[in-house]
Design an enzyme around this catalytic site. Structure first.
Site, PDB file in Angstrom:
ATOM      1  N   LEU A 104       0.878  -1.163   0.000  1.00  0.00           N
ATOM      2  CA  LEU A 104       0.000   0.000   0.000  1.00  0.00           C
ATOM      3  C   LEU A 104       0.920   1.219   0.000  1.00  0.00           C
ATOM      4  O   LEU A 104       1.786   1.359   0.862  1.00  0.00           O
ATOM      5  CB  LEU A 104      -0.863  -0.032   1.271  1.00  0.00           C
ATOM      6  CG  LEU A 104      -1.710   1.185   1.631  1.00  0.00           C
ATOM      7  CD1 LEU A 104      -2.617   1.599   0.498  1.00  0.00           C
ATOM      8  CD2 LEU A 104      -2.538   0.884   2.867  1.00  0.00           C
ATOM      9  N   SER A 105       0.740   2.108  -0.963  1.00  0.00           N
ATOM     10  CA  SER A 105       1.630   3.274  -1.090  1.00  0.00           C
ATOM     11  C   SER A 105       1.510   4.198   0.115  1.00  0.00           C
ATOM     12  O   SER A 105       0.471   4.251   0.766  1.00  0.00           O
ATOM     13  CB  SER A 105       1.274   4.070  -2.336  1.00  0.00           C
ATOM     14  OG  SER A 105       1.375   3.281  -3.485  1.00  0.00           O
TER      15      SER A 105
END
Ligand code: SAH
Length: 232
Positions: free
Chosen positions: A80-81
């Site tokens: 997840l960025s």
């Protein structure tokens, strides 16, 4: 600085949407302050990111780290960025002269970026090559009552011709170069935001379609997982 404190959410959801301690509204508001310090300006986006419970998009063991300034593992060797990357990519779509209606996302993953898009744009179509991600993402969208998202288990390199052209395309994994198939699925003035490049450092790139083809400009250095061929 604007106060992004919002009303507390549901208290009796199995998803703990309201959060406690490291997932509480106070912690989320600190994330918003950091985003502002890092140059994110769009108020609608900041308000939204203060509301969306990023912690439910992670496994429970990691949820207390959800609002830190880092990318986090979501399984299947994907990540997840970090909040700034999600915010900047989304802000670039909000900077378009007209707000896009139909947005294609490539790389559903946890569904966090999808949830953010879904709250800002009319219709979101999201493609994911790893089938294992889809059931959880769907449950999260249901918990948040997001109903304008269409998920497909498909290879994003092919785009989604059935629903093309798209006003905007957002790609959350990095191809070595800009995929021509995706440029072709942009509407006449469409914009695609994607990381481009191999190895450790890639360039967050904005591709803008125009009458004579398209132009590209580089926004920032970023680090994404690679866009991979085929479905699993
Ligand atoms: N937007 C996601 C980020 C996930 S990481 C989130 O908010 O959690 C990148 C995602 O892109 C991974 O889920 C990976 O499986 C997916 N992906 C990589 N190559 C792909 C392809 N060709 N088609 C569709 N999805 C792809």
């Amino acid at each position: 600085m604007t106060d992004y404190r919002v009303t507390e959410g549901q208290t009796n959801s199995p998803w703990n949407l309201k959060g406690i301690g490291m997932t509480s509204q106070r912690t989320r508001n600190r994330m918003i302050e950091r985003l502002q310090e890092q140059g994110i300006e769009n108020e609608e986006l900041l308000t939204l990111m203060a509301r969306v419970p990023r912690h439910i998009f992670l496994d429970e063991a990691l949820s207390h780290r959800a609002y830190e300034d880092i990318s986090l593992p979501i399984g299947h060797q994907q990540t997840l960025s970090r909040p700034w990357v999600v915010a900047r990519m989304t802000e670039l779509l909000l900077e378009m002269p007209e707000r896009p209606d139909k947005v294609l996302e490539i790389g559903t993953g946890s569904g966090y970026q999808t949830a953010i898009l879904s709250s800002l744009f009319k219709q979101v179509i999201s493609l994911e090559r790893i089938s294992g991600f889809q059931p959880k993402a769907k449950q999260r969208f249901q918990a948040l009552e997001l109903s304008n998202i269409e998920l497909h288990h498909a290879d994003g390199y092919e785009g989604w011709n059935e629903k093309a052209p798209f006003d905007a395309i957002l790609v959350t994994a990095a191809p070595a170069s800009v995929p021509a198939t995706l440029v072709d699925q942009l509407s006449e003035t469409g914009v695609m935001i994607l990381p481009v490049g191999e190895g450790e450092e890639q360039s967050l790139t904005r591709v803008t379609r125009n009458e004579s083809g398209h132009t590209s400009d580089v926004i920032a250095p970023v680090h994404f997982v690679p866009l991979q061929q085929g479905v699993v």
